[in-house]
Scaffold this motif. Structure first.
Motif, PDB file in Angstrom:
ATOM      1  N   ILE A 177       0.975   4.366  -2.875  1.00 35.60           N
ATOM      2  CA  ILE A 177       0.853   5.805  -2.493  1.00 35.60           C
ATOM      3  C   ILE A 177       2.028   6.644  -3.283  1.00 35.60           C
ATOM      4  N   GLY A 226      -4.394   0.695  -5.089  1.00 37.56           N
ATOM      5  CA  GLY A 226      -5.019   0.646  -3.781  1.00 37.56           C
ATOM      6  C   GLY A 226      -6.389   0.442  -3.689  1.00 37.56           C
ATOM      7  N   MET A 281      -3.298   6.273   1.804  1.00 35.69           N
ATOM      8  CA  MET A 281      -3.650   6.259   0.341  1.00 35.69           C
ATOM      9  C   MET A 281      -4.858   7.148   0.025  1.00 35.69           C
ATOM     10  N   LEU A 340       0.894  -1.472  -0.068  1.00 33.16           N
ATOM     11  CA  LEU A 340      -0.062  -0.031  -0.137  1.00 33.16           C
ATOM     12  C   LEU A 340       0.866   1.178  -0.048  1.00 33.16           C
ATOM     13  N   ILE A 389      -2.898   4.264  -7.672  1.00 38.44           N
ATOM     14  CA  ILE A 389      -4.278   4.344  -6.589  1.00 38.44           C
ATOM     15  C   ILE A 389      -4.913   3.261  -7.222  1.00 38.44           C
TER      16      ILE A 389
END
Length: 532
Positions: free
Chosen positions: A261, A269, A294, A257, A266
């Motif tokens: 970032i 994520g 995030m 994760l 994204i």
């Protein structure tokens, strides 16, 4: 009739007295004599009983009591019992490692298992160099390290960040034919990652004939912790989409994760968050703080707060992530309100939480509040470091209190460094104080000589004031000292492959096609403008 001479039994009693009191030893000895009538083969009859009892020992004191019984029972030379005893001492940590070593040293016969237990203990709690020494002693004794020995030794090398010694061990592993064994391969991947040799780590990873979850996690962590976020995301994609699909676990997600970032991946994520929900993975503080960070980078403050509220075991890291989320989006009141709730929950702030609060106050212009928090750091038990002092300089400088910022630096109990003077130079830029900027920049040229930004900021101030000769002199210094300014780079993902571009960058293999396409797009846009 006793199987041992009385002189030897007296010696055992003295050994037992070193572990427990004389009274306890006497009670144990009396119980042993009264409870048993024949002692023909106590090793085979009682070893399993003692190892079973060892499993129930929860502290060093209980282990030592049972250790005394083992000595009195004459089983202290039993390799099976001794290895279990060593293992229990090792579990108790650094304070009991000496006891584990004594048990080992008193053995007349040692098998590979008991050697591994001692090596594991040193690899876990140190001294780490002792794990390597024990491995060498083991080899000199005629025993060959096995697939369990080498991971412990490699772990010790990684803890010391000793890549050269790790290469020596790697050579021994190759000679023994264990380099493609899964446990050993995973340990090698982790070792080279810790020693910042990610390329070597990747080669070892690629050569493994079989890969398990630990293999993938080690490689993802290696990329993420060594500043290769794009590669970390790429290897994560290969893990979940490749021919040998491996489902991620909690450790995988916590590692990848932050890389998502940093790499601005994204969408990956979002997929991870969906996977967490579908797989019913518990979101603890570690996973929750990563998700909050995030969504904070995406500007989704409300989603971050929902995640925060749903985590039951909130720790300092989680609170810090949420406060940082509010702070980076200018929600000053929410940050301070959260800090009150944080204190009411019974937790104490650490250096990161205080830094977040000071930064928030600095950007919001809350001088009094920032100074109040700074003064309370000793009450919180947080030691002030240069970053905290730099935040106060930034706080005062942004508010236009530059003279006060200078006096604050002069009164600092520690030597001000590049962060402190960097904050002061930034304040000089905001309020156009060229004289102080010159003095500050001279200090920074010594403290942070390779940072081109310091030179460029001063040159820009000269240019704004019309002092072109001074500006040219500073920019000439950059060329003479061969200081390189980090170039801005952009990246785009096409078919799960990241393409990175810099200014005037022609290194991409499809450079000609890319520029041709851009020129065609320019012409189309110009024609559209003319038609309008």
């Amino acid at each position: 009739m006793f199987p041992l001479p009385m002189t030897q039994m007296n010696g055992l009693a003295r050994q037992a007295e070193l572990l427990v009191s004389r009274t306890e030893c006497f009670n144990l000895w009396t119980f042993f004599i009264r409870g048993r009538r024949t002692y023909t083969k106590p090793h085979y009859r009682n070893s399993y009983d003692y190892t079973d009892l060892l499993q129930h020992c929860r502290n060093t004191k209980s282990i030592k009591k049972l250790h005394a019984q083992i000595i009195i029972g004459g089983l202290h030379q039993n390799p099976y019992v001794a290895s279990k005893l060593v293992g229990k001492y090792v579990e108790c940590g650094d304070s009991s490692m000496g006891d584990a070593r004594k048990v080992f040293d008193e053995l007349t016969e040692r098998d590979v298992f008991v050697w591994n237990m001692v090596i594991q203990g040193y690899a876990n709690v140190g001294p780490f160099a002792e794990a390597l020494k024990m491995c060498n002693r083991m080899r000199l004794s005629g025993l060959s390290p096995n697939r369990y020995t080498y991971p412990f030794v490699l772990k010790a090398c990684g803890a010391m960040r000793d890549g050269k010694q790790g290469q020596v061990v790697h050579g021994q592993i190759v000679k023994s034919g264990l380099d493609l064994q899964l446990f050993v391969g995973n340990a090698l991947v982790a070792l080279y990652s810790k020693c910042e040799e990610v390329e070597v780590s990747r080669r070892v990873f690629d050569e493994l004939p079989l890969k398990d979850l630990v293999s993938w996690n080690s490689m993802i962590s290696g990329y993420a912790t060594n500043g290769y976020p794009n590669e970390a995301v790429e290897i994560f994609r290969a893990m979940i989409q490749g021919p040998t699909t491996c489902l991620p676990d909690h450790a995988t997600l916590v590692c990848v994760l932050p890389a998502c970032i940093e790499a601005s991946a994204i969408e990956v994520g979002f997929w991870i968050h969906s996977y967490i929900v579908k797989a019913s993975i518990k979101v603890d503080s570690a996973l929750g703080s990563a998700l909050i960070s995030m969504y904070a980078n995406c500007g989704r403050v409300r989603v971050s707060r929902v995640i925060f509220d749903r985590v039951s075991d909130k720790n300092v890291v989680l609170w810090s992530a949420m406060m940082r989320c509010y702070g980076m989006h200018g929600h000053t009141d929410e940050v301070l309100q959260m800090f009150l709730q944080f204190e009411e929950s019974g937790l104490y702030p650490d250096a990161v939480v205080v830094l977040c609060l000071l930064s928030t106050c600095s950007h919001a212009g809350m001088v009094s509040k920032g100074l109040e928090i700074f003064e309370k750091m000793e009450d919180y038990g947080v030691e002030k470091n240069e970053k905290h002092y730099a935040c106060i300089v930034d706080l005062l400088g942004r508010a236009g209190l530059i003279d006060r910022a200078v006096k604050f630096i002069e009164s600092m109990p520690i030597q001000p460094g590049k962060d402190v003077y960097g904050a002061l130079l930034g304040a000089c830029r905001i309020h156009n104080n060229i004289e102080l900027a010159e003095e500050t920049a001279e200090k920074l040229f010594v403290l942070d000589p390779g940072n081109a930004g310091r030179y460029i900021l001063l040159a820009s101030m000269y240019e704004d004031a019309g002092r072109w000769e001074d500006a040219a002199r500073v920019r000439r210094l950059i060329r003479e000292k061969n200081i390189k300014k980090p170039t801005g780079r952009s990246s785009i993902e096409v078919d799960c492959i990241y393409h990175t571009f810099g200014a005037d960058d022609e290194s991409h293999p499809y450079t000609d096609q890319i520029f041709d396409t851009l020129e065609r797009m320019d012409r189309i846009m110009e024609e559209a403008i003319v038609m309008v």
